[in-house]
Design a protein around this motif. Structure first.
Motif, mmCIF file in Angstrom:
data_model
loop_
_atom_site.group_PDB
_atom_site.id
_atom_site.type_symbol
_atom_site.label_atom_id
_atom_site.label_comp_id
_atom_site.label_asym_id
_atom_site.label_seq_id
_atom_site.Cartn_x
_atom_site.Cartn_y
_atom_site.Cartn_z
ATOM 1 N N ARG A 91 0.854 -1.190 0.000
ATOM 2 C CA ARG A 91 0.000 0.000 0.000
ATOM 3 C C ARG A 91 0.892 1.243 0.000
ATOM 4 N NH1 ARG A 91 -2.652 -3.811 -0.652
ATOM 5 N NH2 ARG A 91 -4.558 -4.489 0.417
ATOM 6 N N PHE A 92 0.280 2.373 -0.387
ATOM 7 C CA PHE A 92 0.989 3.642 -0.458
ATOM 8 C C PHE A 92 0.131 4.734 0.179
ATOM 9 C CE2 PHE A 92 2.083 1.009 -4.055
ATOM 10 C CZ PHE A 92 3.462 1.061 -4.103
ATOM 11 N N ARG A 93 0.744 5.543 1.041
ATOM 12 C CA ARG A 93 0.059 6.758 1.466
ATOM 13 C C ARG A 93 0.528 7.882 0.560
ATOM 14 N NH1 ARG A 93 -0.014 10.008 7.255
ATOM 15 N NH2 ARG A 93 2.239 10.218 6.855
ATOM 16 N N TRP A 94 -0.436 8.492 -0.095
ATOM 17 C CA TRP A 94 -0.134 9.565 -1.040
ATOM 18 C C TRP A 94 -1.217 10.620 -0.913
ATOM 19 C CZ3 TRP A 94 3.390 11.945 -3.650
ATOM 20 C CH2 TRP A 94 3.099 12.682 -4.795
ATOM 21 N N LEU A 260 4.450 7.963 1.024
ATOM 22 C CA LEU A 260 4.953 8.904 0.039
ATOM 23 C C LEU A 260 4.667 10.348 0.418
ATOM 24 C CD1 LEU A 260 3.963 6.989 -3.227
ATOM 25 C CD2 LEU A 260 6.061 6.814 -1.865
ATOM 26 N N ASP A 261 4.093 10.560 1.603
ATOM 27 C CA ASP A 261 3.862 11.911 2.111
ATOM 28 C C ASP A 261 4.961 12.346 3.083
ATOM 29 O OD1 ASP A 261 1.528 12.169 0.662
ATOM 30 O OD2 ASP A 261 0.207 11.692 2.338
ATOM 31 N N GLU A 262 5.354 11.455 4.008
ATOM 32 C CA GLU A 262 6.252 11.862 5.086
ATOM 33 C C GLU A 262 7.448 10.928 5.263
ATOM 34 O OE1 GLU A 262 4.066 12.592 8.678
ATOM 35 O OE2 GLU A 262 2.527 13.764 7.658
ATOM 36 N N ALA A 263 7.752 10.110 4.253
ATOM 37 C CA ALA A 263 8.956 9.260 4.238
ATOM 38 C C ALA A 263 8.945 8.174 5.302
ATOM 39 C CB ALA A 263 10.223 10.101 4.361
ATOM 40 N N GLY A 264 7.762 7.762 5.750
ATOM 41 C CA GLY A 264 7.666 6.680 6.719
ATOM 42 C C GLY A 264 7.564 5.318 6.049
ATOM 43 N N TRP A 265 7.471 4.289 6.878
ATOM 44 C CA TRP A 265 7.417 2.917 6.362
ATOM 45 C C TRP A 265 6.796 2.020 7.427
ATOM 46 C CZ3 TRP A 265 8.643 1.025 1.575
ATOM 47 C CH2 TRP A 265 8.779 -0.363 1.424
ATOM 48 N N ILE A 266 5.926 1.129 7.012
ATOM 49 C CA ILE A 266 5.345 0.115 7.891
ATOM 50 C C ILE A 266 5.533 -1.233 7.216
ATOM 51 C CG2 ILE A 266 3.231 -0.766 8.968
ATOM 52 C CD1 ILE A 266 2.201 2.092 9.056
ATOM 53 N N GLU A 267 5.928 -2.246 7.998
ATOM 54 C CA GLU A 267 6.128 -3.569 7.422
ATOM 55 C C GLU A 267 5.656 -4.636 8.404
ATOM 56 O OE1 GLU A 267 9.525 -5.854 4.759
ATOM 57 O OE2 GLU A 267 9.823 -3.820 5.512
ATOM 58 N N ARG A 268 4.905 -5.571 7.883
ATOM 59 C CA ARG A 268 4.410 -6.700 8.679
ATOM 60 C C ARG A 268 5.369 -7.867 8.447
ATOM 61 N NH1 ARG A 268 0.315 -10.538 7.283
ATOM 62 N NH2 ARG A 268 -0.110 -9.288 5.412
ATOM 63 N N PHE A 269 6.379 -7.968 9.317
ATOM 64 C CA PHE A 269 7.456 -8.922 9.099
ATOM 65 C C PHE A 269 6.997 -10.371 9.238
ATOM 66 C CE2 PHE A 269 9.825 -5.060 9.873
ATOM 67 C CZ PHE A 269 10.783 -5.135 8.887
ATOM 68 N N SER A 270 5.964 -10.601 10.014
ATOM 69 C CA SER A 270 5.469 -11.962 10.165
ATOM 70 C C SER A 270 4.775 -12.474 8.904
ATOM 71 C CB SER A 270 4.514 -12.046 11.356
ATOM 72 O OG SER A 270 3.522 -11.042 11.274
#
Length: 407
Positions: A91-94, A260-270
């Motif tokens: 997904r992308f936040r834009w 893509l708004d604030e250079a963050g990142w979320i990842e579901r490693f499991s």
């Protein structure tokens, strides 16, 4: 000069993180006696994983299959079991909204950039805008937050950002791999190799001063400045707020959210490695770079808003959480006019060498630690035995007080 065991050929390594472990293996494989000093009670440094049901990593999260570090591990049969990334759930936040695809209008502009060599002296945003458009430049700048951990990757060197972005974000198929059980599995593999090679490992040993040469200092720059008495050992790095979460599983949760708004990142490693969390739960890490003048609490509130968009109901589903403020511990950043060659040099003179993820070596993230350790080992192995120019660990020069212990 002999070491404390009477051997004139010992190489002493201070720091048992990824760089120190690599250096110890490389030196021992060349037939030298190696002594490794680690302040903590366990090896690994920032490559450690949390023990318990939620095996969150402290530092590195992925290893790249197309890199030299991977090949070095593979040649020695040191790679733990690993998994590739899921091929869906991105997904992308834009512009404040969650999207399943990146802005389609930017695709032709991105394609026009492919194959170009970005300059060292220009900032990335200006260079990208000149060859595409401002909208595309802003999007690509924010996307680079995943590996820069910087609030504005667009202000960094165009050469630095574009080379890594092409590799991480724009080169199918993805080369990122996830080590099963977390990076602690790799630490265990490297530690076993040390044992096979007969390396003398001393955990719980805080080096109060430099050991006799040849010596490799494989600590963070903050500790290296004290040990070497050299305040010039500095290089820019990002500041970020990081939140690890154990949450109840819910169908439809994304694997990755690129902000893509604030250079963050979320990842579901499991999603790649279910063993990282208990059955029915997920292990998620979210990170958002801290802006200049912004405190950690304010950045954490912005990160909460990103999570609200990305993982509906995450607060009610949370079963475990760990928040960290990562300051200067997320890899080097090269600004316009600078390259990796301008970072603190590996060879510090007088038989002392530096290794770690903030020194003069090429690569992406953990690869810098590996590359600098290999170079430091090569130089140390070529160093002739010499009398010490600095005290042995924990001992002061006659008439001088000992330096404060460094952890």
């Amino acid at each position: 000069m002999a070491d404390q065991n009477g051997n004139r050929n010992t190489i002493t390594i201070v720091g048992g993180g990824l760089a120190g472990l690599t250096a110890a293996i490389a030196c021992a494989e060349a037939g030298r006696r190696v002594r490794l000093l680690e302040a903590r009670e366990q090896l690994g440094g920032r490559a450690r994983s949390k023990a318990g049901p939620y095996r969150a990593n402290l530092g590195p999260h992925v290893i790249y299959k197309d890199g030299p570090f991977w090949r070095w591990l593979e040649e020695r049969d040191l790679l733990p079991p690993y998994a590739g990334p899921p091929l869906s759930g991105i997904r992308f936040r834009w512009q404040g909204k969650m999207r399943r695809i990146p802005p389609l209008g930017t695709v032709p502009a991105v394609l026009r950039l492919r194959g170009r060599e970005a300059p060292v002296d220009a900032d990335f945003r200006s260079w990208a805008a000149a060859h595409s458009d401002e909208r595309t430049a802003e999007m690509l700048s924010a996307a680079a937050g995943v590996y820069t951990f910087h609030h504005d990757p667009g202000e960094l060197s165009a050469a630095f950002v574009w080379k890594h972005s092409v590799r991480v974000l724009l080169s199918p198929p993805p080369t990122a791999r996830y080590l099963i059980g977390g990076w602690g599995a790799l630490v265990d593999s490297l530690a076993s190799r040390l044992q096979q090679l007969g390396v003398a490992v001393e955990t719980g040993h805080r080096a109060g001063a430099l050991p006799a040469a040849p010596a490799i200092v494989a600590t963070e720059l903050e500790q290296a400045r004290v040990l070497l008495g050299d305040d010039s050992l500095r290089w820019p790095a990002g500041d970020t707020v990081c939140l690890d979460l154990g949450i109840e599983r819910r169908r439809g949760d994304p694997f990755v959210v690129s902000d893509l708004d604030e250079a963050g990142w979320i990842e579901r490693f499991s999603a790649a490695d279910p063993s990282l969390a208990p059955d029915g739960e997920e292990l998620v890490q979210a990170q958002l770079p801290i802006r200049p003048g912004e405190g950690g609490e304010a950045a954490a509130l912005r990160l909460d808003r990103l999570l609200d968009l990305s993982l509906p109901g995450w607060r009610e589903r949370t079963t475990w959480r760990r928040r960290q403020l990562m300051s200067g511990r997320s890899g080097p950043l090269d600004h316009p006019g600078k390259t990796w060659r301008d970072r603190p040099a590996v060879d510090r003179g007088n038989g002392v060498f530096l290794a770690g993820d903030m020194v003069a070596a090429p690569g992406l993230l953990s690869e810098v630690s590996w590359a600098s350790a290999v170079e430091a080992s090569r130089l140390a192995l070529s160093e002739p035995p010499r009398s010490p120019v600095r005290p042995e660990p924990g001992l002061a020069r006659p008439g001088a007080s000992a330096s404060p212990p460094v952890r």
